[in-house]
Design an enzyme around this catalytic site. Sequence first.
Site, PDB file in Angstrom:
ATOM      1  N   TYR A   1      -9.381   5.780   7.008  1.00 40.83           N
ATOM      2  CA  TYR A   1      -9.548   6.124   8.422  1.00 40.83           C
ATOM      3  C   TYR A   1     -10.520   7.288   8.464  1.00 40.83           C
ATOM      4  O   TYR A   1     -10.231   8.346   7.894  1.00 40.83           O
ATOM      5  CB  TYR A   1      -8.223   6.559   9.044  1.00 40.83           C
ATOM      6  CG  TYR A   1      -7.196   5.459   9.237  1.00 40.83           C
ATOM      7  CD1 TYR A   1      -6.338   5.074   8.216  1.00 40.83           C
ATOM      8  CD2 TYR A   1      -7.076   4.819  10.472  1.00 40.83           C
ATOM      9  CE1 TYR A   1      -5.389   4.071   8.415  1.00 40.83           C
ATOM     10  CE2 TYR A   1      -6.125   3.814  10.679  1.00 40.83           C
ATOM     11  CZ  TYR A   1      -5.290   3.450   9.646  1.00 40.83           C
ATOM     12  OH  TYR A   1      -4.356   2.465   9.845  1.00 40.83           O
TER      13      TYR A   1
ATOM     14  N   PRO B   1      -4.925   0.497  18.459  1.00 38.41           N
ATOM     15  CA  PRO B   1      -4.610   0.021  17.107  1.00 38.41           C
ATOM     16  C   PRO B   1      -4.660   1.069  15.993  1.00 38.41           C
ATOM     17  O   PRO B   1      -4.290   0.773  14.854  1.00 38.41           O
ATOM     18  CB  PRO B   1      -5.663  -1.071  16.864  1.00 38.41           C
ATOM     19  CG  PRO B   1      -6.748  -0.790  17.837  1.00 38.41           C
ATOM     20  CD  PRO B   1      -6.147  -0.101  19.004  1.00 38.41           C
TER      21      PRO B   1
ATOM     22  N   TYR C   1       3.739   6.644  10.225  1.00 41.59           N
ATOM     23  CA  TYR C   1       2.894   5.525   9.799  1.00 41.59           C
ATOM     24  C   TYR C   1       3.718   4.421   9.146  1.00 41.59           C
ATOM     25  O   TYR C   1       3.490   3.239   9.410  1.00 41.59           O
ATOM     26  CB  TYR C   1       1.800   6.018   8.841  1.00 41.59           C
ATOM     27  CG  TYR C   1       0.705   4.992   8.642  1.00 41.59           C
ATOM     28  CD1 TYR C   1      -0.383   4.934   9.508  1.00 41.59           C
ATOM     29  CD2 TYR C   1       0.762   4.071   7.588  1.00 41.59           C
ATOM     30  CE1 TYR C   1      -1.385   3.986   9.343  1.00 41.59           C
ATOM     31  CE2 TYR C   1      -0.238   3.120   7.418  1.00 41.59           C
ATOM     32  CZ  TYR C   1      -1.304   3.085   8.294  1.00 41.59           C
ATOM     33  OH  TYR C   1      -2.281   2.141   8.124  1.00 41.59           O
TER      34      TYR C   1
ATOM     35  N   HIS D   1       0.842  -1.198   0.000  1.00 43.87           N
ATOM     36  CA  HIS D   1       0.000   0.000   0.000  1.00 43.87           C
ATOM     37  C   HIS D   1       0.874   1.244   0.000  1.00 43.87           C
ATOM     38  O   HIS D   1       1.722   1.416   0.864  1.00 43.87           O
ATOM     39  CB  HIS D   1      -0.920   0.015   1.225  1.00 43.87           C
ATOM     40  CG  HIS D   1      -2.147  -0.826   1.047  1.00 43.87           C
ATOM     41  ND1 HIS D   1      -3.360  -0.517   1.594  1.00 43.87           N
ATOM     42  CD2 HIS D   1      -2.333  -1.970   0.353  1.00 43.87           C
ATOM     43  CE1 HIS D   1      -4.246  -1.416   1.247  1.00 43.87           C
ATOM     44  NE2 HIS D   1      -3.649  -2.325   0.497  1.00 43.87           N
TER      45      HIS D   1
ATOM     46  N   LYS E   1       0.484  -0.086  14.983  1.00 44.81           N
ATOM     47  CA  LYS E   1       1.868  -0.184  15.458  1.00 44.81           C
ATOM     48  C   LYS E   1       2.168  -1.413  16.325  1.00 44.81           C
ATOM     49  O   LYS E   1       3.339  -1.763  16.515  1.00 44.81           O
ATOM     50  CB  LYS E   1       2.221   1.066  16.275  1.00 44.81           C
ATOM     51  CG  LYS E   1       2.326   2.320  15.449  1.00 44.81           C
ATOM     52  CD  LYS E   1       3.621   2.346  14.656  1.00 44.81           C
ATOM     53  CE  LYS E   1       3.569   3.269  13.479  1.00 44.81           C
ATOM     54  NZ  LYS E   1       3.619   2.620  12.174  1.00 44.81           N
TER      55      LYS E   1
HETATM   56  P1  RFL Z   1       0.434 -11.946  21.507  1.00 44.56           P
HETATM   57  O1  RFL Z   1       0.030 -11.995  20.092  1.00 44.56           O
HETATM   58  O2  RFL Z   1      -0.605 -11.571  22.521  1.00 44.56           O
HETATM   59  O3  RFL Z   1       1.035 -13.368  21.863  1.00 44.56           O
HETATM   60  C1  RFL Z   1       1.347 -13.751  23.189  1.00 44.56           C
HETATM   61  C2  RFL Z   1       1.278 -15.256  23.284  1.00 44.56           C
HETATM   62  O4  RFL Z   1       1.629 -15.656  24.626  1.00 44.56           O
HETATM   63  C3  RFL Z   1       0.727 -16.638  25.073  1.00 44.56           C
HETATM   64  N1  RFL Z   1       0.695 -16.634  26.543  1.00 44.56           N
HETATM   65  C4  RFL Z   1       1.338 -17.536  27.307  1.00 44.56           C
HETATM   66  N2  RFL Z   1       2.136 -18.559  26.985  1.00 44.56           N
HETATM   67  C5  RFL Z   1       2.640 -19.300  28.016  1.00 44.56           C
HETATM   68  N3  RFL Z   1       2.382 -19.040  29.320  1.00 44.56           N
HETATM   69  C6  RFL Z   1       1.586 -18.016  29.676  1.00 44.56           C
HETATM   70  N4  RFL Z   1       1.336 -17.770  30.964  1.00 44.56           N
HETATM   71  C7  RFL Z   1       1.042 -17.203  28.654  1.00 44.56           C
HETATM   72  N5  RFL Z   1       0.231 -16.121  28.651  1.00 44.56           N
HETATM   73  C8  RFL Z   1       0.031 -15.791  27.371  1.00 44.56           C
HETATM   74  C9  RFL Z   1      -0.599 -16.260  24.433  1.00 44.56           C
HETATM   75  O5  RFL Z   1      -1.481 -17.372  24.348  1.00 44.56           O
HETATM   76  C10 RFL Z   1      -0.127 -15.778  23.063  1.00 44.56           C
HETATM   77  O6  RFL Z   1      -0.108 -16.819  22.114  1.00 44.56           O
HETATM   78  O7  RFL Z   1       1.661 -10.951  21.753  1.00 44.56           O
HETATM   79  P2  RFL Z   1       2.920 -10.628  20.767  1.00 44.56           P
HETATM   80  O8  RFL Z   1       3.509 -11.884  20.224  1.00 44.56           O
HETATM   81  O9  RFL Z   1       3.771  -9.683  21.534  1.00 44.56           O
HETATM   82  O10 RFL Z   1       2.277  -9.889  19.520  1.00 44.56           O
HETATM   83  C11 RFL Z   1       1.696  -8.614  19.630  1.00 44.56           C
HETATM   84  C12 RFL Z   1       0.562  -8.443  18.613  1.00 44.56           C
HETATM   85  O11 RFL Z   1      -0.307  -9.549  18.716  1.00 44.56           O
HETATM   86  C13 RFL Z   1      -0.229  -7.154  18.831  1.00 44.56           C
HETATM   87  O12 RFL Z   1       0.640  -6.083  19.158  1.00 44.56           O
HETATM   88  C14 RFL Z   1      -1.022  -6.738  17.571  1.00 44.56           C
HETATM   89  O13 RFL Z   1      -2.016  -7.682  17.285  1.00 44.56           O
HETATM   90  C15 RFL Z   1      -1.680  -5.358  17.766  1.00 44.56           C
HETATM   91  N6  RFL Z   1      -2.536  -4.945  16.637  1.00 44.56           N
HETATM   92  C16 RFL Z   1      -1.985  -4.412  15.487  1.00 44.56           C
HETATM   93  N7  RFL Z   1      -0.648  -4.298  15.353  1.00 44.56           N
HETATM   94  C17 RFL Z   1      -0.089  -3.830  14.190  1.00 44.56           C
HETATM   95  O14 RFL Z   1       1.144  -3.732  14.121  1.00 44.56           O
HETATM   96  N8  RFL Z   1      -0.865  -3.467  13.098  1.00 44.56           N
HETATM   97  C18 RFL Z   1      -2.205  -3.566  13.144  1.00 44.56           C
HETATM   98  O15 RFL Z   1      -2.855  -3.292  12.132  1.00 44.56           O
HETATM   99  C19 RFL Z   1      -2.833  -4.010  14.375  1.00 44.56           C
HETATM  100  N9  RFL Z   1      -4.161  -4.118  14.460  1.00 44.56           N
HETATM  101  C20 RFL Z   1      -3.921  -5.070  16.716  1.00 44.56           C
HETATM  102  C21 RFL Z   1      -4.716  -4.636  15.603  1.00 44.56           C
HETATM  103  C22 RFL Z   1      -4.541  -5.613  17.846  1.00 44.56           C
HETATM  104  C23 RFL Z   1      -5.900  -5.723  17.905  1.00 44.56           C
HETATM  105  N10 RFL Z   1      -6.441  -6.301  19.101  1.00 44.56           N
HETATM  106  C24 RFL Z   1      -7.568  -7.127  19.167  1.00 44.56           C
HETATM  107  C25 RFL Z   1      -5.700  -6.275  20.350  1.00 44.56           C
HETATM  108  C26 RFL Z   1      -6.084  -4.739  15.648  1.00 44.56           C
HETATM  109  C27 RFL Z   1      -6.699  -5.262  16.805  1.00 44.56           C
HETATM  110  C28 RFL Z   1      -8.197  -5.303  16.802  1.00 44.56           C
HETATM  111  C1  PHB Z   2      -6.496  -4.167  10.418  1.00 43.91           C
HETATM  112  O1  PHB Z   2      -6.536  -4.432   9.207  1.00 43.91           O
HETATM  113  O2  PHB Z   2      -6.890  -4.979  11.276  1.00 43.91           O
HETATM  114  C2  PHB Z   2      -6.007  -2.845  10.864  1.00 43.91           C
HETATM  115  C3  PHB Z   2      -5.464  -1.970   9.916  1.00 43.91           C
HETATM  116  C4  PHB Z   2      -5.009  -0.729  10.336  1.00 43.91           C
HETATM  117  C5  PHB Z   2      -5.085  -0.374  11.661  1.00 43.91           C
HETATM  118  C6  PHB Z   2      -5.610  -1.241  12.608  1.00 43.91           C
HETATM  119  C7  PHB Z   2      -6.075  -2.490  12.199  1.00 43.91           C
HETATM  120  O3  PHB Z   2      -4.661   0.863  12.037  1.00 43.91           O
END
Ligand code: RFL
Ligand code: PHB
Length: 398
Positions: free
Chosen positions: A205, A297, A393, A76, A301
Amino acid sequence: MGITQRTQVAIIGAGPSGLLLGALLAQAGVDAVIVEQRSADYVLGRIRAGVLERGTVELLERVGVADRLHREGLPHNGFDLCFGGARHRIDLHRLTQGKRVVVYGQTEVTRDLMDHRAAKGLITYYEAQDVAVLDFDGEHPRVTFTHQGQATELHCQFIAGCDGFHGVCRASVPPQAITQHERVYPFGWLGVLSRTPPVAEELIYSNHERGFALCSMRSHTLSRYYVQCSLQDRVENWSDEAFWDELRLRLDPQAAAQLVTGASIEKSIAPLRSFVAEPMRFGSLFLAGDAAHIVPPTGAKGLNLAASDVHYLSTSLIEFFKEGSRAGIDTYSQRCLSRVWKASRFSWWFTSLMHRFPQTELSGGAIGYRLQQAELEYLVQSEAAMTVLAENYIGLPF
Ligand code: RFL
Ligand code: PHB
């Protein structure tokens, strides 16, 4: 009798942080075992991030797991800001001298890293129960857990806490050794995944009087949409129809008319939070990714910050095992936090600019909304302001 095993690095958590760290260490010949409390299918079932910075892509390339990303990921070059009933393009590519982001789901990144781990025969204990991290302030750190009914003890030199916001690692640090900064936002995001073509080629957005909306995607046939919702909302009370109606209301007339709707495949509500724990290292225990920090989110980041932490951590550990140098280890926390705070600032700013805040907040009510419109108008007219947005970004260097 339980099982005792030895490894150089015990990684807690098989999310993107833990899996990427495992791949980088394995490539350098450093021995690491992953302990994950859930099943692989559960981890893959979480729909989360969608936007990858160049730095994240480069790390995946470095460990040789970027083939599918290059085939199926969508580069993108910009996104749209929508306000006052019209859309304005932020040309990331032009504003950052040729940089771009890639839209490729976190689920797919995780799947690619899991497949790579399995193909290399690297050890992951899934469905580990009662995981405990012990003695990380001394010479002989340990991880204990129960796996398939067997008490297991992992002796290691370092523990990497990649276990997310609710994990055990940060919770095991003595409270006096850690400072935690937190802001919980007074709203959530209701997200829907649907097998429908995205409303536009790039992300939208939208700042609207009724609240924020985001149009994203996973592919040309899979859309991901979000609307700002109340923290009191329950996902069961949002029918698909109500979601599409609300989303349409928050878009410009052209996008609203073009929106293709369909049954939701997944629907969930996520709270929004800014959180940073300092420091990120305690003796032989290192925190990385969501275990150490959470961003709202809006700036996309979270996953990218996890990747930059893992870059710093993997190079520090490799330096230690290959060259006997502690320099990287000793500056790990400081290097991570410098980037983490900048990304937290950006995510907080973009969230504040795009969402409706309640009257009671400093940035809330009618005056808050008018001030947002003024800032958005300024933003799209000022090359300098757009450059600041674009630079953040696409991701700060690491
Ligand atoms: P995770 O993915 O939470 O993984 C942690 C893992 O640890 C396990 N765990 C354990 N294992 C052993 N013993 C325990 N006691 C444990 N407790 C927990 C869990 O089961 C899990 O498998 O953390 P990690 O690896 O640091 O990754 C971080 C990312 O997942 C997170 O920052 C992103 O998803 C955030 N996020 C976004 N980030 C972006 O860079 N771009 C995006 O577009 C973006 N969109 C988002 C997002 C997060 C969202 N939500 C729901 C929080 C959109 C959403 C809606
Ligand atoms: C997504 O596709 O889930 C998404 C994209 C951009 C964002 C947050 C989430 O800023």
